[in-house]
Write a protein that holds these residues in place. Structure first.
Motif: not given
Length: 155
Positions: A7-10, A12, A27, A110, A112, A114
């Motif tokens: 998972i790479k957060p983009i 928040k 989700e 958030s 992200y 995935k």
């Protein structure tokens, strides 16, 4: 074709945690165009002042700003357009019933990646009153002071 895991957060939505108590988290996938995904990969997304709404049995995302892709031309979409969220129908209907019955709000928490797909974490939230916000700030400040004191004591 190999999948990239993790998972790479983009982005928040920090304001959501200040303004709401988060009861549950879900989700959801997002329907995006190609240039929007490229813009998101460059970090051009903002969740401030965004919300979700169920309309005609589908969940929609409002107020999310995705900057236009600078190398895109006629394929760029409106940065603040409404976007469809992908969830199972029974989840959407359960959320709709909860929102109508209890007066809660659906807020994106958030955004992200995935497995190379863009996902949104949607929170079922209850609004904070002014005294709740003050209590949260006081609790945060006291925790910070305790951590600072422990840090200086343990040296």
């Amino acid at each position: 074709m190999e999948k990239k895991g993790g998972i790479k957060p983009i982005a928040k939505n920090a304001k959501a945690f200040h303004d709401y108590f988060v009861e549950e988290r879900y989700e959801a996938g997002v329907v995006l165009s190609g240039t929007e995904v490229k813009s998101i990969r460059q970090g051009g997304a903002n969740l401030k002042d965004s919300w979700c709404q169920v309309k005609d049995g589908e969940m929609w995302l409002y107020g999310v700003h995705i900057s236009p892709y600078e190398k895109g031309n006629i394929f760029n979409k409106d940065p603040r357009r409404t976007r469809k969220l992908l969830m199972h129908r029974r989840e959407i209907m359960r959320l709709l019933g909860t929102v109508q019955r209890d007066g809660l709000t659906l807020v994106p928490l958030s955004l992200y990646f995935k497995d190379s797909r863009v996902k949104v974490e949607v929170g079922l939230c209850k609004g904070k009153k002014l005294y709740d916000k003050r209590a949260s700030a006081a609790e945060r400040d006291s925790k910070r002071a305790m951590d600072r004191a422990l840090k200086t004591y343990n040296r």
